[in-house]
Design a protein around this motif. Structure first.
Motif, PDB file in Angstrom:
ATOM      1  N   ALA A   1      -9.209  28.133  46.222  1.00 12.99           N
ATOM      2  CA  ALA A   1      -8.533  28.070  47.471  1.00 12.99           C
ATOM      3  C   ALA A   1      -6.989  28.345  47.531  1.00 12.99           C
ATOM      4  O   ALA A   1      -6.176  27.465  47.491  1.00 12.99           O
ATOM      5  CB  ALA A   1      -8.655  26.524  47.938  1.00 12.99           C
ATOM      6  N   LYS A   2      -6.799  29.670  47.228  1.00 12.05           N
ATOM      7  CA  LYS A   2      -5.546  30.239  47.071  1.00 12.05           C
ATOM      8  C   LYS A   2      -4.719  30.228  48.437  1.00 12.05           C
ATOM      9  O   LYS A   2      -3.410  29.610  48.384  1.00 12.05           O
ATOM     10  CB  LYS A   2      -5.374  31.594  46.675  1.00 12.05           C
ATOM     11  N   SER A   3      -5.002  30.499  49.423  1.00 13.45           N
ATOM     12  CA  SER A   3      -4.542  30.286  50.796  1.00 13.45           C
ATOM     13  C   SER A   3      -4.141  28.862  51.304  1.00 13.45           C
ATOM     14  O   SER A   3      -3.135  28.723  51.807  1.00 13.45           O
ATOM     15  CB  SER A   3      -5.046  31.184  51.885  1.00 13.45           C
ATOM     16  N   GLU A   4      -5.201  28.175  51.230  1.00 13.49           N
ATOM     17  CA  GLU A   4      -5.104  26.617  51.386  1.00 13.49           C
ATOM     18  C   GLU A   4      -4.073  25.934  50.490  1.00 13.49           C
ATOM     19  O   GLU A   4      -3.269  25.228  50.985  1.00 13.49           O
ATOM     20  CB  GLU A   4      -6.290  25.960  51.140  1.00 13.49           C
ATOM     21  N   MET A   5      -3.809  26.495  49.100  1.00  8.80           N
ATOM     22  CA  MET A   5      -2.816  26.057  48.308  1.00  8.80           C
ATOM     23  C   MET A   5      -1.459  26.232  48.784  1.00  8.80           C
ATOM     24  O   MET A   5      -0.564  25.379  48.845  1.00  8.80           O
ATOM     25  CB  MET A   5      -3.299  26.720  46.976  1.00  8.80           C
ATOM     26  N   LEU A   6      -1.246  27.300  49.413  1.00 13.38           N
ATOM     27  CA  LEU A   6       0.258  27.713  49.907  1.00 13.38           C
ATOM     28  C   LEU A   6       0.471  26.800  50.988  1.00 13.38           C
ATOM     29  O   LEU A   6       1.631  26.287  51.112  1.00 13.38           O
ATOM     30  CB  LEU A   6       0.201  29.078  50.166  1.00 13.38           C
ATOM     31  N   LYS A   7      -0.402  26.831  52.070  1.00 17.84           N
ATOM     32  CA  LYS A   7      -0.272  25.654  53.244  1.00 17.84           C
ATOM     33  C   LYS A   7       0.040  24.132  52.720  1.00 17.84           C
ATOM     34  O   LYS A   7       1.037  23.602  53.107  1.00 17.84           O
ATOM     35  CB  LYS A   7      -1.498  25.734  54.021  1.00 17.84           C
TER      36      LYS A   7
END
Length: 86
Positions: free
Chosen positions: A31-37
């Motif tokens: 979950a790369k994009s979720e990680m950033l958020k």
């Protein structure tokens, strides 16, 4: 892990912990994009947390030695709140 489906694994020992974030627990898709958020939202709430793992999808929890129970409770509350908003 029981509360948030985005958590694929929790590992570590002592005060060094890793919380792996996944899009799907069965396929273990990072979950790369979720990680950033999540890291940005936690930072906005006053919690600085590291990022690690081969795919950059592991929350790296490495608190200082002066970390208190109140600090730990705050970290967990912020992480819970942030993941609930996903």
């Amino acid at each position: 892990m029981e509360k948030h489906e985005i958590i694929g694994d929790v590992r570590g020992r002592g005060m060094l912990l890793g919380v792996e974030l996944v899009q799907d627990r069965k396929s273990k898709t990072p979950a790369k994009s979720e990680m950033l958020k999540i890291t940005e939202h936690m930072k906005d709430m006053g919690v600085l947390i590291g990022k690690g793992g081969f795919h950059g999808n592991v929350l790296r929890i490495t608190p200082p030695l002066c970390f208190t129970k109140e600090d730990a409770d705050f970290l967990v509350d912020v992480m819970d709140y942030t993941m609930s908003k996903m």
